[in-house]
Design a protein around this motif. Sequence first.
Motif, PDB file in Angstrom:
ATOM      1  N   GLU A  18      80.867  19.295  51.046  1.00  0.00           N
ATOM      2  CA  GLU A  18      79.470  20.035  51.464  1.00  0.00           C
ATOM      3  C   GLU A  18      79.639  20.846  50.222  1.00  0.00           C
ATOM      4  O   GLU A  18      77.805  20.983  50.147  1.00  0.00           O
ATOM      5  CB  GLU A  18      79.762  21.131  52.439  1.00  0.00           C
ATOM      6  CG  GLU A  18      79.762  20.841  53.795  1.00  0.00           C
ATOM      7  CD  GLU A  18      78.474  20.436  54.735  1.00  0.00           C
ATOM      8  OE1 GLU A  18      77.081  21.291  54.008  1.00  0.00           O
ATOM      9  OE2 GLU A  18      78.411  19.169  55.035  1.00  0.00           O
ATOM     10  N   SER A  19      79.815  21.724  49.330  1.00  0.00           N
ATOM     11  CA  SER A  19      79.784  22.323  48.576  1.00  0.00           C
ATOM     12  C   SER A  19      79.335  21.513  46.891  1.00  0.00           C
ATOM     13  O   SER A  19      78.022  21.918  46.153  1.00  0.00           O
ATOM     14  CB  SER A  19      80.635  23.595  47.842  1.00  0.00           C
ATOM     15  OG  SER A  19      81.517  22.707  47.957  1.00  0.00           O
ATOM     16  N   SER A  31      78.052  18.980  47.603  1.00  0.00           N
ATOM     17  CA  SER A  31      76.649  17.920  47.591  1.00  0.00           C
ATOM     18  C   SER A  31      75.367  19.248  47.784  1.00  0.00           C
ATOM     19  O   SER A  31      74.814  19.081  47.587  1.00  0.00           O
ATOM     20  CB  SER A  31      76.523  17.446  48.829  1.00  0.00           C
ATOM     21  OG  SER A  31      75.952  18.346  50.009  1.00  0.00           O
ATOM     22  N   LYS A  32      75.495  20.259  48.064  1.00  0.00           N
ATOM     23  CA  LYS A  32      74.624  21.197  47.906  1.00  0.00           C
ATOM     24  C   LYS A  32      74.354  22.330  46.944  1.00  0.00           C
ATOM     25  O   LYS A  32      73.635  23.507  46.392  1.00  0.00           O
ATOM     26  CB  LYS A  32      74.534  22.039  49.057  1.00  0.00           C
ATOM     27  CG  LYS A  32      74.285  21.945  50.232  1.00  0.00           C
ATOM     28  CD  LYS A  32      74.162  22.793  51.407  1.00  0.00           C
ATOM     29  CE  LYS A  32      73.486  21.561  52.809  1.00  0.00           C
ATOM     30  NZ  LYS A  32      74.181  22.864  53.847  1.00  0.00           N
ATOM     31  N   GLY A  33      76.152  22.228  46.227  1.00  0.00           N
ATOM     32  CA  GLY A  33      75.292  22.214  44.330  1.00  0.00           C
ATOM     33  C   GLY A  33      75.830  23.674  44.242  1.00  0.00           C
ATOM     34  O   GLY A  33      75.661  24.792  43.791  1.00  0.00           O
ATOM     35  N   MET A  34      76.801  24.293  45.161  1.00  0.00           N
ATOM     36  CA  MET A  34      77.374  25.347  45.617  1.00  0.00           C
ATOM     37  C   MET A  34      79.248  26.033  44.504  1.00  0.00           C
ATOM     38  O   MET A  34      79.364  24.540  44.310  1.00  0.00           O
ATOM     39  CB  MET A  34      77.977  26.336  47.217  1.00  0.00           C
ATOM     40  CG  MET A  34      76.381  26.083  47.471  1.00  0.00           C
ATOM     41  SD  MET A  34      74.893  27.200  47.112  1.00  0.00           S
ATOM     42  CE  MET A  34      75.740  28.516  48.364  1.00  0.00           C
ATOM     43  N   TRP A  45      82.241  27.471  57.032  1.00  0.00           N
ATOM     44  CA  TRP A  45      81.001  26.863  57.272  1.00  0.00           C
ATOM     45  C   TRP A  45      80.447  27.357  57.743  1.00  0.00           C
ATOM     46  O   TRP A  45      79.530  27.051  56.852  1.00  0.00           O
ATOM     47  CB  TRP A  45      81.568  25.239  58.224  1.00  0.00           C
ATOM     48  CG  TRP A  45      80.816  24.380  57.859  1.00  0.00           C
ATOM     49  CD1 TRP A  45      80.342  23.621  56.903  1.00  0.00           C
ATOM     50  CD2 TRP A  45      79.486  23.496  59.029  1.00  0.00           C
ATOM     51  NE1 TRP A  45      79.789  22.308  57.140  1.00  0.00           N
ATOM     52  CE2 TRP A  45      79.144  22.357  58.745  1.00  0.00           C
ATOM     53  CE3 TRP A  45      79.498  24.403  60.458  1.00  0.00           C
ATOM     54  CZ2 TRP A  45      78.455  21.620  59.206  1.00  0.00           C
ATOM     55  CZ3 TRP A  45      78.733  23.869  60.843  1.00  0.00           C
ATOM     56  CH2 TRP A  45      77.867  22.102  60.676  1.00  0.00           C
ATOM     57  N   ASN A  68      76.641  27.826  55.429  1.00  0.00           N
ATOM     58  CA  ASN A  68      75.166  27.582  56.116  1.00  0.00           C
ATOM     59  C   ASN A  68      74.495  29.091  55.429  1.00  0.00           C
ATOM     60  O   ASN A  68      73.110  27.846  54.899  1.00  0.00           O
ATOM     61  CB  ASN A  68      75.617  27.208  56.894  1.00  0.00           C
ATOM     62  CG  ASN A  68      76.240  25.551  56.806  1.00  0.00           C
ATOM     63  OD1 ASN A  68      75.708  24.650  56.191  1.00  0.00           O
ATOM     64  ND2 ASN A  68      76.343  25.060  58.897  1.00  0.00           N
ATOM     65  N   TYR A 115      73.881  28.954  52.166  1.00  0.00           N
ATOM     66  CA  TYR A 115      73.066  28.307  51.382  1.00  0.00           C
ATOM     67  C   TYR A 115      71.477  28.895  51.749  1.00  0.00           C
ATOM     68  O   TYR A 115      70.763  28.110  50.821  1.00  0.00           O
ATOM     69  CB  TYR A 115      73.655  27.189  51.712  1.00  0.00           C
ATOM     70  CG  TYR A 115      72.584  25.755  51.018  1.00  0.00           C
ATOM     71  CD1 TYR A 115      72.766  25.191  49.130  1.00  0.00           C
ATOM     72  CD2 TYR A 115      71.770  25.110  51.979  1.00  0.00           C
ATOM     73  CE1 TYR A 115      71.540  24.903  49.566  1.00  0.00           C
ATOM     74  CE2 TYR A 115      71.103  24.804  51.786  1.00  0.00           C
ATOM     75  CZ  TYR A 115      70.731  23.907  50.371  1.00  0.00           C
ATOM     76  OH  TYR A 115      69.957  23.169  49.350  1.00  0.00           O
ATOM     77  N   ARG A 116      71.079  29.274  52.862  1.00  0.00           N
ATOM     78  CA  ARG A 116      70.397  29.097  53.168  1.00  0.00           C
ATOM     79  C   ARG A 116      69.419  30.165  52.659  1.00  0.00           C
ATOM     80  O   ARG A 116      68.167  30.725  52.678  1.00  0.00           O
ATOM     81  CB  ARG A 116      70.077  29.667  55.037  1.00  0.00           C
ATOM     82  CG  ARG A 116      68.735  29.790  55.382  1.00  0.00           C
ATOM     83  CD  ARG A 116      68.013  28.354  55.334  1.00  0.00           C
ATOM     84  NE  ARG A 116      66.280  29.449  55.752  1.00  0.00           N
ATOM     85  CZ  ARG A 116      65.381  28.333  55.741  1.00  0.00           C
ATOM     86  NH1 ARG A 116      65.380  26.989  54.709  1.00  0.00           N
ATOM     87  NH2 ARG A 116      64.139  28.858  56.296  1.00  0.00           N
ATOM     88  N   PHE A 137      68.769  29.704  48.886  1.00  0.00           N
ATOM     89  CA  PHE A 137      67.357  28.684  48.968  1.00  0.00           C
ATOM     90  C   PHE A 137      65.912  29.609  48.990  1.00  0.00           C
ATOM     91  O   PHE A 137      64.860  28.996  48.475  1.00  0.00           O
ATOM     92  CB  PHE A 137      67.318  27.504  50.032  1.00  0.00           C
ATOM     93  CG  PHE A 137      66.838  26.783  50.343  1.00  0.00           C
ATOM     94  CD1 PHE A 137      66.240  25.814  49.410  1.00  0.00           C
ATOM     95  CD2 PHE A 137      65.721  26.713  51.490  1.00  0.00           C
ATOM     96  CE1 PHE A 137      64.983  25.023  49.250  1.00  0.00           C
ATOM     97  CE2 PHE A 137      64.356  25.991  51.304  1.00  0.00           C
ATOM     98  CZ  PHE A 137      64.693  24.655  50.643  1.00  0.00           C
ATOM     99  N   ARG A 184      63.712  20.453  52.058  1.00  0.00           N
ATOM    100  CA  ARG A 184      65.058  19.279  52.009  1.00  0.00           C
ATOM    101  C   ARG A 184      65.912  18.229  52.329  1.00  0.00           C
ATOM    102  O   ARG A 184      65.042  17.600  53.282  1.00  0.00           O
ATOM    103  CB  ARG A 184      65.614  20.395  52.462  1.00  0.00           C
ATOM    104  CG  ARG A 184      65.955  21.606  51.911  1.00  0.00           C
ATOM    105  CD  ARG A 184      66.880  22.892  52.912  1.00  0.00           C
ATOM    106  NE  ARG A 184      65.992  22.807  54.219  1.00  0.00           N
ATOM    107  CZ  ARG A 184      66.858  24.059  54.586  1.00  0.00           C
ATOM    108  NH1 ARG A 184      67.788  24.244  54.940  1.00  0.00           N
ATOM    109  NH2 ARG A 184      66.423  23.996  56.170  1.00  0.00           N
TER     110      ARG A 184
END
Length: 64
Positions: free
Chosen positions: A17-18, A20-23, A40, A44, A47-48, A51, A63
């Motif tokens: 997950e990290s 794929s989302k660039g974290m 998890w 989320n 990340y939100r 964003f 997205r």
Amino acid sequence: MLFIFLSCVFILVMYLESLSKGMPVKRWMLLGGVLGPVAWCLFNVHYRRAFVRHVGRQSCGWRP
């Protein structure tokens, strides 16, 4: 034994997950191993918020 198995599974989930989302990968892998499924949910939310902070509240963000 079950706790160790779930920790390993959530380390892998948080790694994917990290990435794929660039974290930050190491931070979320560690939290995934320690907190399990709670990490998890926190991921989320984090990340939100990042964003929305980047794009803005009044903007439309598409997205994939």
